[in-house]
Scaffold this motif. Structure first.
Motif, PDB file in Angstrom:
ATOM      1  N   VAL A 322      -0.534   8.222  -8.287  1.00 27.83           N
ATOM      2  CA  VAL A 322       0.154   9.152  -7.392  1.00 27.83           C
ATOM      3  C   VAL A 322      -0.582   9.257  -6.061  1.00 27.83           C
ATOM      4  O   VAL A 322       0.045   9.279  -4.985  1.00 27.83           O
ATOM      5  N   ARG A 323      -1.908   9.296  -6.117  1.00 28.98           N
ATOM      6  CA  ARG A 323      -2.680   9.388  -4.877  1.00 28.98           C
ATOM      7  C   ARG A 323      -2.527   8.137  -4.012  1.00 28.98           C
ATOM      8  O   ARG A 323      -2.532   8.220  -2.784  1.00 28.98           O
ATOM      9  N   VAL A 324      -2.399   6.992  -4.645  1.00 30.83           N
ATOM     10  CA  VAL A 324      -2.176   5.750  -3.892  1.00 30.83           C
ATOM     11  C   VAL A 324      -0.735   5.671  -3.398  1.00 30.83           C
ATOM     12  O   VAL A 324      -0.469   5.172  -2.296  1.00 30.83           O
ATOM     13  N   ALA A 325       0.202   6.179  -4.195  1.00 30.98           N
ATOM     14  CA  ALA A 325       1.620   6.087  -3.838  1.00 30.98           C
ATOM     15  C   ALA A 325       1.940   6.887  -2.582  1.00 30.98           C
ATOM     16  O   ALA A 325       2.779   6.465  -1.769  1.00 30.98           O
ATOM     17  N   ALA A 326       1.294   8.031  -2.391  1.00 29.83           N
ATOM     18  CA  ALA A 326       1.605   8.894  -1.248  1.00 29.83           C
ATOM     19  C   ALA A 326       1.401   8.196   0.096  1.00 29.83           C
ATOM     20  O   ALA A 326       2.326   8.144   0.919  1.00 29.83           O
ATOM     21  N   PRO A 327       0.204   7.616   0.377  1.00 26.36           N
ATOM     22  CA  PRO A 327       0.055   6.907   1.662  1.00 26.36           C
ATOM     23  C   PRO A 327       0.938   5.675   1.776  1.00 26.36           C
ATOM     24  O   PRO A 327       1.348   5.306   2.882  1.00 26.36           O
TER      25      PRO A 327
END
Length: 415
Positions: A322-327
Motif C-alpha cells: 500500500v505504501r508503494v502503491a500510493a506514490p
C-alpha cells in the motif's frame, strides 16, 4: 466524380480511410488497427478529398456522434470493450493461484530468461509481436525527413528521461522517507522507460502506432546508455547513505535486446515476407485479423502470471504494498495528465498526444525487476517495490485509456 489525391495511390484501404477522415471531419478515435491508416506528420492536416454527392450518410453519422449516440465504448471490439473485466479477472485469478495453490510462486520463478521468469518473458513476447506487425516499416524513412517528427522526439526525450525520473524521485522521498529499500525500488521503476505495454495502451486509446514504435525504439537505445548511470546517480549520489548498487550495462542491454529485439525483428521479417509473397490484402485482412487478438491474450496471460508469482508476497506484506502503491498512483496520473495537457497546449494532434502521454507514464517493469533482483536479491524490498509497479500500472493506465477517450470526445479534440 470524386477528386483523387496522390495519397490514394498507396492502396485501396488507405484511400478509403482518407475519404472517411475528410468526409467526417476527423479520424475515428476508437480505431485500434493502425495498419488501415497512414503515418502523417505531427500537426499537419490530412489532404482533402471532395465529393459532389454531399455525403448524406456521413452527415448523419457526424450528427449521431455529436448527439452522443456513437460512444468510444461501442466503437471497440468485443475483446477490447470488456478489457477492464478481463484484466480484473486475470488479477483475481493470479492472486488466488498465488495464495491458495501451493508453491505457485517458486514454480513460476524456477526458470529465468535474462533475469525474468520464463512464463513472464513468454507473455511479453507474445504481447508485443502482433502490435509491432502493424507498423508500416517501409514508410518510416519518410517520417524522419520531416521537422515535426524531430520536435516530437525532442519533447519525448525531455519528458521520459528528465521530467518523469525526477518526479518519481521526488514522490519516493515524499511518500517513503523512512523506507530506503522500497524507495530504491521505486526509483528503478521510474528510470526504466516502457518498451512493451505502452503499445497496448496506445492502441486502445487510438494513438499512432507507427510513432509509438519509433518512441519505443528510441527509448530502448537510450535505456542501454542511460539507465545504469542514472540509476547510480539517483540511488548512490542522491541517497544520504550512498547505497551500493551494481547495475551493469550488459544487464540492461540484454533485457532491452531480448524484449524489444526479438519481437521487433520477427515483426519486420513477417511483414516484409508476407507482403512480398502474399500481398497487402492478405496481410491486412487475413494475417492481422488472426494475429491481433494475441496481443491482448498475451497481456492477460502476463497479468495472471505476475499476480500468481507475487500474490502471496503481496498479501503477506500488504502494508508495504500500500505504501508503494500510493506514490505510483500519483506518479502515473501526474505524468500522464501533465504530458497530455502540454501536448494539447502545444497544438499536437490527438493521436500523437496520446502516444506521448502513455509513453511517458508507462514503465519497463521487466527491466526494473531484473535489475532489482540482480542487485539486491529476489526477496529484497527493492524487488518487492519493482514488482508492485506493474500491479498498479495495469489498472491505472487502463482507466486512463477510458478517461482520455472520453475527454477527447467531450472536448471535440480531433486529428
Amino acid at each position: 466524380m470524386a477528386t483523387i489525391t496522390p495519397e490514394q495511390h498507396l492502396h485501396p484501404t488507405v484511400a478509403d480511410e482518407l475519404q472517411r477522415k475528410n468526409a467526417n471531419g476527423s479520424k475515428k478515435l476508437a480505431s485500434v488497427d493502425v495498419e488501415g491508416g497512414q503515418m502523417m506528420n505531427p500537426g499537419v492536416k490530412e489532404p482533402s478529398v471532395t465529393t459532389p454527392e454531399g455525403g448524406g450518410e456521413e452527415e448523419e453519422e457526424e450528427r449521431a456522434e455529436q448527439d452522443g449516440s456513437l460512444s468510444a465504448f461501442k466503437a471497440l471490439g468485443f475483446l477490447d470493450r470488456f478489457l477492464a473485466i478481463w484484466i480484473f479477472l486475470a488479477m483475481l485469478i493470479g492472486i488466488l493461484l498465488g495464495n491458495f495453490v501451493e508453491d505457485t510462486g517458486p514454480a513460476l520463478h524456477r526458470g529465468t530468461f535474462v533475469g525474468v521468469s520464463v512464463p513472464i518473458a513468454i507473455g511479453l513476447l507474445v504481447m508485443m509481436y502482433p502490435i509491432l506487425c502493424k507498423v508500416q516499416y517501409e514508410r518510416l524513412h519518410d517520417v524522419f525527413r520531416t521537422r515535426q517528427i524531430w520536435i516530437q522526439l525532442g519533447f519525448s526525450i525531455l519528458v521520459n528521461w528528465i521530467v518523469a525520473p525526477l518526479i518519481m524521485l521526488a514522490l519516493s522521498w515524499a511518500f517513503l522517507p523512512d523506507k530506503e529499500e522500497l524507495r530504491q525500488g521505486l526509483i528503478l521503476v521510474g528510470i526504466a522507460r516502457c518498451i512493451a505495454m505502452v503499445l497496448i495502451w496506445n492502441n486502445l486509446a487510438g494513438g499512432d502506432g507507427d510513432y509509438c514504435a519509433i518512441l519505443v525504439a528510441v527509448n530502448s537505445l537510450l535505456q542501454i546508455v542511460l539507465f545504469a548511470p542514472v540509476a547510480l546517480l539517483f540511488i548512490r549520489v542522491f541517497s544520504p547513505n550512498g547505497a551500493e548498487i551494481d547495475v551493469s550495462y550488459s544487464t540492461v542491454a540484454t533485457s532491452v535486446g531480448v524484449f524489444l529485439g526479438i519481437p521487433l525483428g520477427a515483426a519486420i521479417l513477417t511483414r516484409f515476407a508476407l507482403l512480398r509473397f502474399f500481398g497487402l490484402k492478405f496481410y491486412h485482412n487475413v494475417f492481422l485479423r488472426f494475429a491481433a487478438p494475441w496481443s491482448l491474450i498475451g497481456l492477460l496471460y502476463t497479468i495472471i502470471v505476475l499476480f500468481a508469482s507475487q500474490g502471496a508476497q503481496v498479501v503477506h506484506q500488504i502494508v508495504s504494498v500500500v505504501r508503494v502503491a500510493a506514490p505510483l498512483i500519483v506518479y502515473f496520473a501526474v505524468i500522464f495528465f501533465t504530458t497530455l495537457v502540454a501536448c494539447h497546449k502545444l497544438g499536437f494532434r490527438y493521436e500523437f498526444s496520446v502516444t506521448q502521454s502513455f509513453t511517458a507514464a508507462s514503465n519497463n517493469f521487466e527491466l526494473a525487476i531484473a535489475v532489482a533482483v540482480a542487485s539486491f536479491g529476489a526477496n529484497s524490498d527493492q524487488a518487492l517495490a519493482a514488482t508492485v509497479g506493474p500491479l498498479i500500472e495495469v489498472p491505472v493506465l487502463l482507466a486512463l485509456v477510458y478517461v482520455v477517450r472520453w475527454y477527447a470526445r467531450r472536448r471535440g479534440w480531433k486529428n
